[in-house]
Write an enzyme that holds these catalytic residues in place. Sequence first.
Site, PDB file in Angstrom:
ATOM      1  N   CYS A 116      45.175  80.239 158.454  1.00 47.24           N
ATOM      2  CA  CYS A 116      43.868  80.197 157.759  1.00 47.24           C
ATOM      3  C   CYS A 116      42.699  80.451 158.714  1.00 47.24           C
ATOM      4  CB  CYS A 116      43.685  78.865 157.055  1.00 47.24           C
ATOM      5  SG  CYS A 116      45.031  78.502 155.923  1.00 47.24           S
ATOM      6  N   HIS A 257      36.369  77.810 155.212  1.00 50.19           N
ATOM      7  CA  HIS A 257      37.691  78.092 154.652  1.00 50.19           C
ATOM      8  C   HIS A 257      37.817  77.265 153.372  1.00 50.19           C
ATOM      9  CE1 HIS A 257      41.846  78.435 153.982  1.00 50.19           C
ATOM     10  NE2 HIS A 257      42.227  77.342 154.606  1.00 50.19           N
ATOM     11  N   ASN A 287      43.284  78.428 147.936  1.00 55.34           N
ATOM     12  CA  ASN A 287      43.320  78.712 149.368  1.00 55.34           C
ATOM     13  C   ASN A 287      44.059  80.038 149.585  1.00 55.34           C
ATOM     14  OD1 ASN A 287      44.039  78.835 152.070  1.00 55.34           O
ATOM     15  ND2 ASN A 287      44.723  76.714 152.202  1.00 55.34           N
TER      16      ASN A 287
HETATM   17  O1  UT7 Z   1      44.882  75.720 155.025  1.00 51.21           O
HETATM   18  C1  UT7 Z   1      45.539  74.513 155.104  1.00 51.21           C
HETATM   19  C2  UT7 Z   1      46.476  74.372 153.917  1.00 51.21           C
HETATM   20  N1  UT7 Z   1      46.765  73.009 153.573  1.00 51.21           N
HETATM   21  C3  UT7 Z   1      45.896  72.209 152.933  1.00 51.21           C
HETATM   22  O2  UT7 Z   1      44.807  72.551 152.599  1.00 51.21           O
HETATM   23  C4  UT7 Z   1      46.388  70.809 152.575  1.00 51.21           C
HETATM   24  C5  UT7 Z   1      45.366  69.719 152.756  1.00 51.21           C
HETATM   25  N2  UT7 Z   1      45.796  68.555 151.978  1.00 51.21           N
HETATM   26  C6  UT7 Z   1      45.387  68.392 150.695  1.00 51.21           C
HETATM   27  O3  UT7 Z   1      44.591  69.160 150.181  1.00 51.21           O
HETATM   28  C7  UT7 Z   1      45.898  67.186 149.970  1.00 51.21           C
HETATM   29  O4  UT7 Z   1      46.649  66.386 150.852  1.00 51.21           O
HETATM   30  C8  UT7 Z   1      46.773  67.540 148.717  1.00 51.21           C
HETATM   31  C9  UT7 Z   1      45.884  68.126 147.626  1.00 51.21           C
HETATM   32  C10 UT7 Z   1      47.868  68.533 149.095  1.00 51.21           C
HETATM   33  C11 UT7 Z   1      47.424  66.288 148.165  1.00 51.21           C
HETATM   34  O5  UT7 Z   1      46.417  65.345 147.830  1.00 51.21           O
HETATM   35  P1  UT7 Z   1      46.552  63.835 148.312  1.00 51.21           P
HETATM   36  O6  UT7 Z   1      45.383  63.124 147.780  1.00 51.21           O
HETATM   37  O7  UT7 Z   1      46.746  63.850 149.804  1.00 51.21           O
HETATM   38  O8  UT7 Z   1      47.835  63.363 147.544  1.00 51.21           O
HETATM   39  P2  UT7 Z   1      49.228  62.782 148.119  1.00 51.21           P
HETATM   40  O9  UT7 Z   1      50.055  63.870 148.723  1.00 51.21           O
HETATM   41  O10 UT7 Z   1      48.953  61.563 148.951  1.00 51.21           O
HETATM   42  O11 UT7 Z   1      49.917  62.318 146.783  1.00 51.21           O
HETATM   43  C12 UT7 Z   1      49.339  61.285 145.935  1.00 51.21           C
HETATM   44  C13 UT7 Z   1      50.182  61.164 144.670  1.00 51.21           C
HETATM   45  C14 UT7 Z   1      51.672  61.057 144.956  1.00 51.21           C
HETATM   46  O12 UT7 Z   1      52.214  60.205 143.967  1.00 51.21           O
HETATM   47  P3  UT7 Z   1      52.532  58.647 144.302  1.00 51.21           P
HETATM   48  O13 UT7 Z   1      53.472  58.699 145.475  1.00 51.21           O
HETATM   49  O14 UT7 Z   1      51.199  58.046 144.653  1.00 51.21           O
HETATM   50  O15 UT7 Z   1      53.129  58.160 143.022  1.00 51.21           O
HETATM   51  C15 UT7 Z   1      52.187  62.447 144.731  1.00 51.21           C
HETATM   52  O16 UT7 Z   1      53.549  62.483 144.358  1.00 51.21           O
HETATM   53  O17 UT7 Z   1      50.026  62.347 143.877  1.00 51.21           O
HETATM   54  C16 UT7 Z   1      51.319  62.917 143.597  1.00 51.21           C
HETATM   55  N3  UT7 Z   1      51.168  64.360 143.532  1.00 51.21           N
HETATM   56  C17 UT7 Z   1      50.847  65.027 142.420  1.00 51.21           C
HETATM   57  N4  UT7 Z   1      50.619  64.610 141.161  1.00 51.21           N
HETATM   58  C18 UT7 Z   1      50.302  65.558 140.257  1.00 51.21           C
HETATM   59  C19 UT7 Z   1      51.283  65.263 144.568  1.00 51.21           C
HETATM   60  N5  UT7 Z   1      51.046  66.494 144.103  1.00 51.21           N
HETATM   61  C20 UT7 Z   1      50.775  66.383 142.790  1.00 51.21           C
HETATM   62  C21 UT7 Z   1      50.448  67.310 141.791  1.00 51.21           C
HETATM   63  N6  UT7 Z   1      50.209  66.848 140.533  1.00 51.21           N
HETATM   64  N7  UT7 Z   1      50.342  68.626 142.042  1.00 51.21           N
END
Ligand code: UT7
Length: 330
Positions: A116, A257, A287
């Site tokens: 990125c 970005h 992204n």
């Molecule tokens: O250029 C770099 C590329 N990478 C990035 O930009 C990634 C940067 N990270 C992020 O943007 C965030 O970490 C995410 C959007 C990927 C995830 O958000 P988060 O607030 O960090 O969520 P999490 O991974 O901590 O998950 C929270 C909950 C989990 O459920 P439990 O364990 O609390 O029951 C996940 O299983 O949300 C759940 N979850 C979802 N639910 C619905 C994870 N993905 C999804 C989804 N839809 N797509």
Amino acid sequence: MGNSPRAAIAGLGSAVPEKVLSNADLEQMLDTNDEWITQRTGIKERRIVSDGQSTVTLAVEAATEALNQAGMSADELDLIICATITPEMPLPTTACVIQSELGVKGIPAFDVAAACSGYIYALTVGSQFINTGTYKRVLVIGVDILSSITDYEDRGSCILFGDGAGAAVLTASDDDEKGVIHTVLHAEGSGWDYIHIPAGGTRVRGTAETIANRDHFIKMRGRDVYKFAVEKMQWLLGDCLEKCNLSPDDVDMVIPHQVNLRVISSAAKKFNFPMDKVFVNIDKYGNTSAGSVPLAMSEAWRQGCIGPGSTIILVAFGAGLTWAGAVIKL
Ligand code: UT7
């Protein structure tokens, strides 16, 4: 001896596929929902290539628009640099195929891979060829077709990614008030596994088993990447302001970005950048990796958010881990 020439932006262009992948579409494909995606990321939809579209088709479309805006033809270029991690094919470089499609012969063409951050890395390299007087007209493209390496069974990552391209024509300028005035590049390779594709390289070669294991798709430690992105976006903004002796009031637009709306807003808040001075199009495209910053820069220009005389800051971070920033006077 006079000052070395600056790399000024002479033209900008961008390209996205027509096909839309909305949050509603993703709801049909896996266990997710529009509300979760919107709240956690700010993304509503992304663009995805159709049959016949590829890294090069988007790159050439963006490059052609940038050349037209610059009032130049491709055969006036001295160098082509393409930032991508989703090349047209493993060999040769995408930049060489772009050169051929643009109908140019002989000039150097190469790829830069910094995920990125790739576009700002490539912009830095291109600017330096101009600063040293080696070349006068450089085409710098950022393009990624992330849909080709996205695991649409992994809801923790697939919701983020889309396809897109952006390009700029850089030309040598003696005008002190114009051009790329600061760039900063960093990498921290110990974080290589934060975002990576396990198979298909020389460490783990592609086999039927690696395909069955979905090891040719992006694996991402979302939470860790999120923390890294927040920290580095703040650091980069601070560095760009300090090194150029600028206050937020002096900056017309920050073009980050398009990683996650929460990451972007938290960094803007720290520096009291009002959000109307931060360009955001993540809602439409998600992204797009190396395509993200130049696509946003080109749209910002087209929408009149930036124009001749604007001072802009570009910031990006991504796999590697890498992070990079630039200050440009348009
Ligand atoms: O250029 C770099 C590329 N990478 C990035 O930009 C990634 C940067 N990270 C992020 O943007 C965030 O970490 C995410 C959007 C990927 C995830 O958000 P988060 O607030 O960090 O969520 P999490 O991974 O901590 O998950 C929270 C909950 C989990 O459920 P439990 O364990 O609390 O029951 C996940 O299983 O949300 C759940 N979850 C979802 N639910 C619905 C994870 N993905 C999804 C989804 N839809 N797509």
